[in-house]
Scaffold this motif. Structure first.
Motif, mmCIF file in Angstrom:
data_model
loop_
_atom_site.group_PDB
_atom_site.id
_atom_site.type_symbol
_atom_site.label_atom_id
_atom_site.label_comp_id
_atom_site.label_asym_id
_atom_site.label_seq_id
_atom_site.Cartn_x
_atom_site.Cartn_y
_atom_site.Cartn_z
ATOM 1 N N GLU A 60 0.810 -1.224 0.000
ATOM 2 C CA GLU A 60 0.000 0.000 0.000
ATOM 3 C C GLU A 60 0.842 1.272 0.000
ATOM 4 O O GLU A 60 0.453 2.266 -0.596
ATOM 5 C CB GLU A 60 -0.956 0.008 1.196
ATOM 6 N N ASP A 61 2.005 1.247 0.645
ATOM 7 C CA ASP A 61 2.822 2.454 0.751
ATOM 8 C C ASP A 61 3.656 2.739 -0.501
ATOM 9 O O ASP A 61 4.377 3.730 -0.548
ATOM 10 C CB ASP A 61 3.724 2.395 1.983
ATOM 11 N N GLU A 62 3.566 1.906 -1.524
ATOM 12 C CA GLU A 62 4.377 2.125 -2.724
ATOM 13 C C GLU A 62 3.568 2.252 -4.008
ATOM 14 O O GLU A 62 4.095 2.704 -5.022
ATOM 15 C CB GLU A 62 5.400 1.001 -2.890
ATOM 16 N N ARG A 63 2.304 1.891 -3.997
ATOM 17 C CA ARG A 63 1.484 1.871 -5.217
ATOM 18 C C ARG A 63 1.464 3.240 -5.908
ATOM 19 O O ARG A 63 1.747 3.354 -7.105
ATOM 20 C CB ARG A 63 0.071 1.405 -4.901
ATOM 21 N N ASP A 64 1.097 4.276 -5.174
ATOM 22 C CA ASP A 64 0.960 5.597 -5.793
ATOM 23 C C ASP A 64 2.263 6.054 -6.441
ATOM 24 O O ASP A 64 2.258 6.592 -7.555
ATOM 25 C CB ASP A 64 0.501 6.632 -4.761
ATOM 26 N N GLU A 65 3.373 5.838 -5.757
ATOM 27 C CA GLU A 65 4.671 6.263 -6.289
ATOM 28 C C GLU A 65 4.988 5.562 -7.610
ATOM 29 O O GLU A 65 5.364 6.199 -8.600
ATOM 30 C CB GLU A 65 5.783 5.959 -5.284
ATOM 31 N N TRP A 66 4.836 4.251 -7.663
ATOM 32 C CA TRP A 66 5.164 3.501 -8.879
ATOM 33 C C TRP A 66 4.204 3.818 -10.019
ATOM 34 O O TRP A 66 4.623 3.941 -11.175
ATOM 35 C CB TRP A 66 5.193 1.998 -8.594
ATOM 36 N N LEU A 67 2.915 3.963 -9.717
ATOM 37 C CA LEU A 67 1.959 4.277 -10.778
ATOM 38 C C LEU A 67 2.200 5.673 -11.340
ATOM 39 O O LEU A 67 2.081 5.889 -12.554
ATOM 40 C CB LEU A 67 0.523 4.139 -10.265
ATOM 41 N N GLU A 68 2.583 6.609 -10.494
ATOM 42 C CA GLU A 68 2.883 7.949 -10.980
ATOM 43 C C GLU A 68 4.158 7.948 -11.832
ATOM 44 O O GLU A 68 4.190 8.552 -12.912
ATOM 45 C CB GLU A 68 3.039 8.925 -9.814
ATOM 46 N N ARG A 69 5.195 7.271 -11.379
ATOM 47 C CA ARG A 69 6.434 7.189 -12.164
ATOM 48 C C ARG A 69 6.169 6.573 -13.526
ATOM 49 O O ARG A 69 6.665 7.049 -14.560
ATOM 50 C CB ARG A 69 7.479 6.374 -11.411
ATOM 51 N N ALA A 70 5.402 5.497 -13.556
ATOM 52 C CA ALA A 70 5.092 4.815 -14.814
ATOM 53 C C ALA A 70 4.260 5.703 -15.727
ATOM 54 O O ALA A 70 4.511 5.779 -16.940
ATOM 55 C CB ALA A 70 4.363 3.508 -14.528
ATOM 56 N N SER A 71 3.273 6.383 -15.170
ATOM 57 C CA SER A 71 2.423 7.266 -15.973
ATOM 58 C C SER A 71 3.231 8.385 -16.596
ATOM 59 O O SER A 71 3.059 8.721 -17.769
ATOM 60 C CB SER A 71 1.302 7.839 -15.102
ATOM 61 N N ARG A 72 4.141 8.954 -15.834
ATOM 62 C CA ARG A 72 4.977 10.031 -16.360
ATOM 63 C C ARG A 72 5.920 9.510 -17.459
ATOM 64 O O ARG A 72 6.156 10.195 -18.455
ATOM 65 C CB ARG A 72 5.744 10.703 -15.241
ATOM 66 N N ALA A 73 6.441 8.293 -17.287
ATOM 67 C CA ALA A 73 7.316 7.705 -18.316
ATOM 68 C C ALA A 73 6.539 7.463 -19.602
ATOM 69 O O ALA A 73 7.049 7.711 -20.709
ATOM 70 C CB ALA A 73 7.933 6.405 -17.801
ATOM 71 N N ILE A 74 5.314 6.998 -19.493
ATOM 72 C CA ILE A 74 4.480 6.763 -20.677
ATOM 73 C C ILE A 74 4.126 8.081 -21.345
ATOM 74 O O ILE A 74 4.201 8.213 -22.573
ATOM 75 C CB ILE A 74 3.237 5.943 -20.310
ATOM 76 N N LEU A 75 3.764 9.084 -20.556
ATOM 77 C CA LEU A 75 3.432 10.384 -21.127
ATOM 78 C C LEU A 75 4.646 10.996 -21.834
ATOM 79 O O LEU A 75 4.527 11.534 -22.932
ATOM 80 C CB LEU A 75 2.919 11.323 -20.033
ATOM 81 N N GLU A 76 5.820 10.871 -21.241
ATOM 82 C CA GLU A 76 7.039 11.376 -21.874
ATOM 83 C C GLU A 76 7.309 10.653 -23.200
ATOM 84 O O GLU A 76 7.635 11.280 -24.211
ATOM 85 C CB GLU A 76 8.229 11.199 -20.938
ATOM 86 N N ALA A 77 7.165 9.324 -23.203
ATOM 87 C CA ALA A 77 7.360 8.552 -24.438
ATOM 88 C C ALA A 77 6.347 8.983 -25.501
ATOM 89 O O ALA A 77 6.691 9.090 -26.687
ATOM 90 C CB ALA A 77 7.241 7.059 -24.148
ATOM 91 N N HIS A 78 5.130 9.251 -25.095
ATOM 92 C CA HIS A 78 4.097 9.673 -26.032
ATOM 93 C C HIS A 78 4.426 11.045 -26.623
ATOM 94 O O HIS A 78 4.284 11.267 -27.837
ATOM 95 C CB HIS A 78 2.736 9.700 -25.335
ATOM 96 N N GLU A 79 4.887 11.950 -25.792
ATOM 97 C CA GLU A 79 5.233 13.278 -26.288
ATOM 98 C C GLU A 79 6.397 13.214 -27.271
ATOM 99 O O GLU A 79 6.399 13.913 -28.293
ATOM 100 C CB GLU A 79 5.515 14.216 -25.119
ATOM 101 N N ILE A 80 7.378 12.362 -27.010
ATOM 102 C CA ILE A 80 8.501 12.170 -27.945
ATOM 103 C C ILE A 80 7.993 11.571 -29.253
ATOM 104 O O ILE A 80 8.357 12.024 -30.340
ATOM 105 C CB ILE A 80 9.591 11.273 -27.307
ATOM 106 N N HIS A 81 7.120 10.585 -29.152
ATOM 107 C CA HIS A 81 6.535 9.948 -30.338
ATOM 108 C C HIS A 81 5.789 10.998 -31.181
ATOM 109 O O HIS A 81 5.956 11.041 -32.415
ATOM 110 C CB HIS A 81 5.588 8.830 -29.912
#
Length: 86
Positions: A60-81
């Motif tokens: 429970e103490d790590e879910r938000d952090e990992w989901l936010e990191r992953a979402s930002r990585a996907i958004l960054e990849a999308h913007e580059i694409h």
């Protein structure tokens, strides 16, 4: 906090914990935590990988952090694409 352009849809509530990722309403990514390995994919390509404490479900103490990191990585990849095809 997730970027406003991102929506996560949890597709499995047991092991593995996984999500479809939507950017501006379009499904462009996938997240999965299985056997202690977490990965985020954008259009089938890994954009983030890590080893959280959870095995098949986040602690429970790590879910938000990992989901936010992953979402930002996907958004960054999308913007580059989008720049590359623009």
């Amino acid at each position: 906090m997730l970027p406003s352009r991102i929506r996560l849809e949890r597709t499995c509530f047991a092991c593995p914990e996984q999500y479809d990722v939507f950017v501006d309403g379009e499904k462009l990514g996938y997240l999965r935590l299985r056997h202690g390995e977490f990965r985020a994919e954008y259009r089938g390509e890994d954009v983030l990988w890590g080893e959280p404490k959870g095995d098949g479900i986040f602690d429970e103490d790590e879910r938000d952090e990992w989901l936010e990191r992953a979402s930002r990585a996907i958004l960054e990849a999308h913007e580059i694409h989008c720049r590359d095809i623009g």
